[in-house]
Design an enzyme around this catalytic site. Sequence first.
Site, mmCIF file in Angstrom:
data_model
loop_
_atom_site.group_PDB
_atom_site.id
_atom_site.type_symbol
_atom_site.label_atom_id
_atom_site.label_comp_id
_atom_site.label_asym_id
_atom_site.label_seq_id
_atom_site.Cartn_x
_atom_site.Cartn_y
_atom_site.Cartn_z
ATOM 1 N N SER A 1 5.448 4.493 1.787
ATOM 2 C CA SER A 1 4.920 3.575 2.791
ATOM 3 C C SER A 1 5.750 2.306 2.832
ATOM 4 O O SER A 1 6.480 1.990 1.905
ATOM 5 C CB SER A 1 3.456 3.219 2.466
ATOM 6 O OG SER A 1 3.412 2.290 1.412
ATOM 7 N N SER B 1 4.720 -0.645 2.623
ATOM 8 C CA SER B 1 4.199 -1.729 1.788
ATOM 9 C C SER B 1 4.386 -1.477 0.301
ATOM 10 O O SER B 1 4.233 -2.380 -0.492
ATOM 11 C CB SER B 1 2.703 -1.916 2.068
ATOM 12 O OG SER B 1 1.994 -0.736 1.742
ATOM 13 N N CYS B 2 4.709 -0.236 -0.073
ATOM 14 C CA CYS B 2 4.800 0.067 -1.498
ATOM 15 C C CYS B 2 5.726 1.227 -1.741
ATOM 16 O O CYS B 2 5.426 2.345 -1.353
ATOM 17 C CB CYS B 2 3.424 0.384 -2.068
ATOM 18 S SG CYS B 2 3.471 0.973 -3.765
ATOM 19 N N GLY B 3 6.854 0.973 -2.400
ATOM 20 C CA GLY B 3 7.762 2.054 -2.708
ATOM 21 C C GLY B 3 7.361 2.818 -3.945
ATOM 22 O O GLY B 3 7.697 3.984 -4.105
ATOM 23 N N CYS C 1 4.349 3.776 -4.896
ATOM 24 C CA CYS C 1 3.248 4.707 -4.768
ATOM 25 C C CYS C 1 3.702 6.119 -4.460
ATOM 26 O O CYS C 1 2.933 7.049 -4.583
ATOM 27 C CB CYS C 1 2.270 4.223 -3.693
ATOM 28 S SG CYS C 1 3.045 3.793 -2.135
#
Length: 277
Positions: free
Chosen positions: A115, A117-119, A121
């Site tokens: 995503s 917003s977060c690599g 995850c």
Amino acid sequence: MIQEKGKPIVSKKIIKILGDDLVEHTDDIAVEEPLQISISVLNLDSPLTNKNISITMRTPGNDQDLAIGFLFTEGIIQDSNQIKRVALDENSINVQLINSQNIDLGKLERHFYTSSSCGVCGKASIDAIKTICRLPPSLADFKIEKNLIKSFPGILQQEQNIFNNTGGIHAAALFNVQGKLITMREDVGRHNALDKIIGHVLTQDLLPLDQHLLFLSGRASFELIQKAAMAGIHFIMAVGAPSSLAVEMALEHDITLIGFLNETRYNIYTGSKRIKI
């Protein structure tokens, strides 16, 4: 909605409510599109092998820097000499690698969607999160005037063209120890903006960045500290708050970490030895 291919901004007609008034308006919006990153590994004793590495949601622009920075901060490549060519085709990019006998394609198990917003995850396992930095250790024994640090948000704001037009994008900026802006990148993803910077300096053979300061427009997450450590950065400033794991990693890698930075104040979480207090 009007959008030119590959452009970072899209224009859209919207309705604004101003008090009791209804106003039609054309608004600029930051573009978010998928980029598929793949590699082709060419070794002397084996045929060309292709592997899809990730799909990340990003703002178009500096896609080559993004892909190269991503491969470096994931520990897949160590230097620019491993890159033979980069091929970009709309929303997919392929990096052909040479001299890459040590790449184990079977270990590149990353979920195929990351995503914006977060690599982290998308990691297949906790063990895959900690990437080993292969750069030589550095003391980074410089000191920065405490009031100089408060000037960086204003400098970055003047350079953030996409943010100033849209208000919906992150930025990462690299300064030298004298406070001069070296380079800046914007993206809807915090981790993408930093990967774009690292990919750029890698191709310019400027690593390690042990005599540079990193400024982040958002919060300081664990993954951003990890990526910075991979590039040899020892001084990180963020507009937002750090997470507990970010502070732990900053301590582990001897990184000065500053949070809640604006023109009047900031907090020093680690590494105060590099600030003239």
